[in-house]
Motif scaffolding. Sequence first.
Motif, PDB file in Angstrom:
ATOM      1  N   TYR A 163       0.833  -1.210   0.000  1.00 28.09           N
ATOM      2  CA  TYR A 163       0.000   0.000   0.000  1.00 28.09           C
ATOM      3  C   TYR A 163       0.862   1.252   0.000  1.00 28.09           C
ATOM      4  N   TRP A 164       1.870   1.283   0.871  1.00 25.68           N
ATOM      5  CA  TRP A 164       2.735   2.459   0.979  1.00 25.68           C
ATOM      6  C   TRP A 164       3.556   2.665  -0.288  1.00 25.68           C
ATOM      7  N   LEU A 165       4.181   1.607  -0.792  1.00 31.51           N
ATOM      8  CA  LEU A 165       5.042   1.727  -1.963  1.00 31.51           C
ATOM      9  C   LEU A 165       4.246   2.151  -3.194  1.00 31.51           C
ATOM     10  N   SER A 166       3.075   1.553  -3.387  1.00 34.70           N
ATOM     11  CA  SER A 166       2.227   1.926  -4.519  1.00 34.70           C
ATOM     12  C   SER A 166       1.780   3.382  -4.404  1.00 34.70           C
ATOM     13  N   SER A 167       1.474   3.802  -3.189  1.00 34.29           N
ATOM     14  CA  SER A 167       1.036   5.181  -2.976  1.00 34.29           C
ATOM     15  C   SER A 167       2.147   6.176  -3.271  1.00 34.29           C
ATOM     16  N   GLU A 168       3.374   5.849  -2.889  1.00 33.66           N
ATOM     17  CA  GLU A 168       4.500   6.742  -3.165  1.00 33.66           C
ATOM     18  C   GLU A 168       4.707   6.898  -4.675  1.00 33.66           C
ATOM     19  N   ILE A 169       4.642   5.792  -5.399  1.00 28.10           N
ATOM     20  CA  ILE A 169       4.788   5.857  -6.855  1.00 28.10           C
ATOM     21  C   ILE A 169       3.629   6.640  -7.469  1.00 28.10           C
ATOM     22  N   TYR A 170       2.450   6.454  -6.903  1.00 26.36           N
ATOM     23  CA  TYR A 170       1.263   7.161  -7.388  1.00 26.36           C
ATOM     24  C   TYR A 170       1.392   8.666  -7.166  1.00 26.36           C
ATOM     25  N   ILE A 171       1.977   9.076  -6.051  1.00 20.82           N
ATOM     26  CA  ILE A 171       2.206  10.499  -5.797  1.00 20.82           C
ATOM     27  C   ILE A 171       3.196  11.060  -6.817  1.00 20.82           C
ATOM     28  N   ILE A 172       4.203  10.282  -7.174  1.00 17.68           N
ATOM     29  CA  ILE A 172       5.140  10.710  -8.227  1.00 17.68           C
ATOM     30  C   ILE A 172       4.387  10.942  -9.538  1.00 17.68           C
ATOM     31  N   ILE A 173       3.416  10.061  -9.843  1.00 18.82           N
ATOM     32  CA  ILE A 173       2.591  10.241 -11.039  1.00 18.82           C
ATOM     33  C   ILE A 173       1.812  11.548 -10.952  1.00 18.82           C
ATOM     34  N   SER A 174       1.217  11.796  -9.804  1.00 23.14           N
ATOM     35  CA  SER A 174       0.447  13.021  -9.604  1.00 23.14           C
ATOM     36  C   SER A 174       1.323  14.260  -9.754  1.00 23.14           C
ATOM     37  N   VAL A 175       2.504  14.209  -9.142  1.00 22.93           N
ATOM     38  CA  VAL A 175       3.452  15.322  -9.254  1.00 22.93           C
ATOM     39  C   VAL A 175       3.857  15.516 -10.720  1.00 22.93           C
ATOM     40  N   GLY A 176       4.022  14.423 -11.450  1.00 24.57           N
ATOM     41  CA  GLY A 176       4.354  14.513 -12.871  1.00 24.57           C
ATOM     42  C   GLY A 176       3.252  15.185 -13.671  1.00 24.57           C
ATOM     43  N   ILE A 177       1.983  14.910 -13.325  1.00 24.80           N
ATOM     44  CA  ILE A 177       0.865  15.580 -13.988  1.00 24.80           C
ATOM     45  C   ILE A 177       0.917  17.085 -13.715  1.00 24.80           C
ATOM     46  N   GLY A 178       1.192  17.448 -12.450  1.00 22.92           N
ATOM     47  CA  GLY A 178       1.313  18.863 -12.109  1.00 22.92           C
ATOM     48  C   GLY A 178       2.442  19.535 -12.870  1.00 22.92           C
ATOM     49  N   LEU A 179       3.532  18.820 -13.068  1.00 24.50           N
ATOM     50  CA  LEU A 179       4.662  19.361 -13.814  1.00 24.50           C
ATOM     51  C   LEU A 179       4.263  19.640 -15.259  1.00 24.50           C
ATOM     52  N   LEU A 180       3.558  18.716 -15.894  1.00 28.81           N
ATOM     53  CA  LEU A 180       3.129  18.925 -17.276  1.00 28.81           C
ATOM     54  C   LEU A 180       2.170  20.106 -17.389  1.00 28.81           C
ATOM     55  N   VAL A 181       1.268  20.240 -16.410  1.00 23.83           N
ATOM     56  CA  VAL A 181       0.336  21.377 -16.418  1.00 23.83           C
ATOM     57  C   VAL A 181       1.103  22.683 -16.292  1.00 23.83           C
ATOM     58  N   SER A 182       2.110  22.710 -15.430  1.00 16.98           N
ATOM     59  CA  SER A 182       2.874  23.940 -15.214  1.00 16.98           C
ATOM     60  C   SER A 182       3.656  24.357 -16.459  1.00 16.98           C
ATOM     61  N   VAL A 183       3.960  23.392 -17.316  1.00 18.65           N
ATOM     62  CA  VAL A 183       4.706  23.710 -18.538  1.00 18.65           C
ATOM     63  C   VAL A 183       3.842  24.495 -19.521  1.00 18.65           C
ATOM     64  N   ILE A 184       2.541  24.161 -19.573  1.00 21.73           N
ATOM     65  CA  ILE A 184       1.663  24.760 -20.593  1.00 21.73           C
ATOM     66  C   ILE A 184       0.847  25.929 -20.078  1.00 21.73           C
ATOM     67  N   THR A 185       0.906  26.242 -18.780  1.00 20.91           N
ATOM     68  CA  THR A 185       0.132  27.357 -18.222  1.00 20.91           C
ATOM     69  C   THR A 185       1.058  28.429 -17.665  1.00 20.91           C
ATOM     70  N   ARG A 186       0.505  29.647 -17.522  1.00 21.42           N
ATOM     71  CA  ARG A 186       1.312  30.775 -17.057  1.00 21.42           C
ATOM     72  C   ARG A 186       0.738  31.459 -15.824  1.00 21.42           C
ATOM     73  N   THR A 187      -0.503  31.179 -15.488  1.00 23.65           N
ATOM     74  CA  THR A 187      -1.107  31.779 -14.291  1.00 23.65           C
ATOM     75  C   THR A 187      -1.604  30.676 -13.373  1.00 23.65           C
ATOM     76  N   GLN A 188      -1.668  30.980 -12.089  1.00 21.25           N
ATOM     77  CA  GLN A 188      -2.052  29.974 -11.105  1.00 21.25           C
ATOM     78  C   GLN A 188      -3.505  29.546 -11.269  1.00 21.25           C
ATOM     79  N   ILE A 189      -4.381  30.476 -11.607  1.00 26.60           N
ATOM     80  CA  ILE A 189      -5.799  30.115 -11.739  1.00 26.60           C
ATOM     81  C   ILE A 189      -6.010  29.161 -12.908  1.00 26.60           C
TER      82      ILE A 189
END
Length: 371
Positions: free
Chosen positions: A256-282
């Motif tokens: 459970y813990w190991l899968s969750s940690e990898i899953y958080i990395i996936i989530s962080v990766g999604i946030g990274l991709l969003v930050s690449v294509i956007t310029r404002t926080q909203i």
Amino acid sequence: MNLGVIKAYILKEIVELVRSKFIILVYLFPSMVILLFGYGIRMEVTHSRTVILDHDNSKLSTELISKFEHSKYFDTRVLNKPENEILKEMKKGKVDILIIIPESFEKRLLHGQKTEIGIFVDSSFPMRGTTMQSYAEGVIYNAAQSYMKNIPVKNLITINNRNLFNQSMRDENAIVPGLIGIILLVAPAILSALLIVKEKETGTIFNFYSSPAGKIDFLIAKLTPPFILHSANIFILFLWATYLFEVPFRGSFFIYWLSSEIYIIISVGIGLLVSVITRTQIVALVATIIITVIPGFLYSGILMPISSMVGSAYIEAHIFPVMYFNHIVYDCFLIGQGFSSEKNVLYFGVLIFYAFVLLSLGTLFMKKEMR
């Protein structure tokens, strides 16, 4: 890689999160979601994978099997296997219903004697389990009544029903583990996207552009705080689920813990991709919510089992990582197969693949230059 630069950036981000009180939302938001939806969602399904063991081999049992085979609610197979083998398949998530027709089933009914029929239902999802149970009982009574004509059979047949994996049929046992997958997909993605886009919006991103710090150093420093902070939510959500909602935990906490940690990395990766294509926080916030929240609820298995989806919906469900993670989480809480299940091993590998691809793409598209 400059560890000094990374450390300085990480300390700066944590200080700003504490100073802006945003760190409170890091832990308040996940807890609020699991509490609100854990208590609030109450849902009461087609193509249930059904196996019938016919020990009677009579005209009535053949009629009964025919009713199941011609119903859109059941995908029926008639097998000649030991009961224990079918139950093992059910434990691996390959069978939803097992129906056992006993010997002398027809003979006892014709003589007006009481008889029983066995129904084993996978009730990991109680709403689905209840629905499958009622459908199966309806088909059995209808087939028997049609065969026996004017003789009332409802008082002669006893349905010996057993619900597996969620015997108490509690909604919390099905809803709460699924919410963990949605929360750990949404919250880290939002935080990681905002931390990078904030630099663009305020103009401090130019400090990075003009500094000798490398792109890898910058991304590690920006993505480490969301990863570390939300890693604590893995344990907080687990405590909410097991102690407040009293969801059983039958599997391996390490998985459970190991899968969750990898899953958080996936989530962080999604946030990274969003930050690449956007310029404002909203814009980053809205885009992250659309990308994570809607697929999270539709394809997590909470509202509708993935096995009941057809066409493009079934394909889309396999595109988003929440389905794979939630399968492992449900197994950890309700079943306990762990890595002895080939499906869990496969889905764990898929999560690792998602994490690698998302971080690689985010790093590739992130440019250390003005556009």
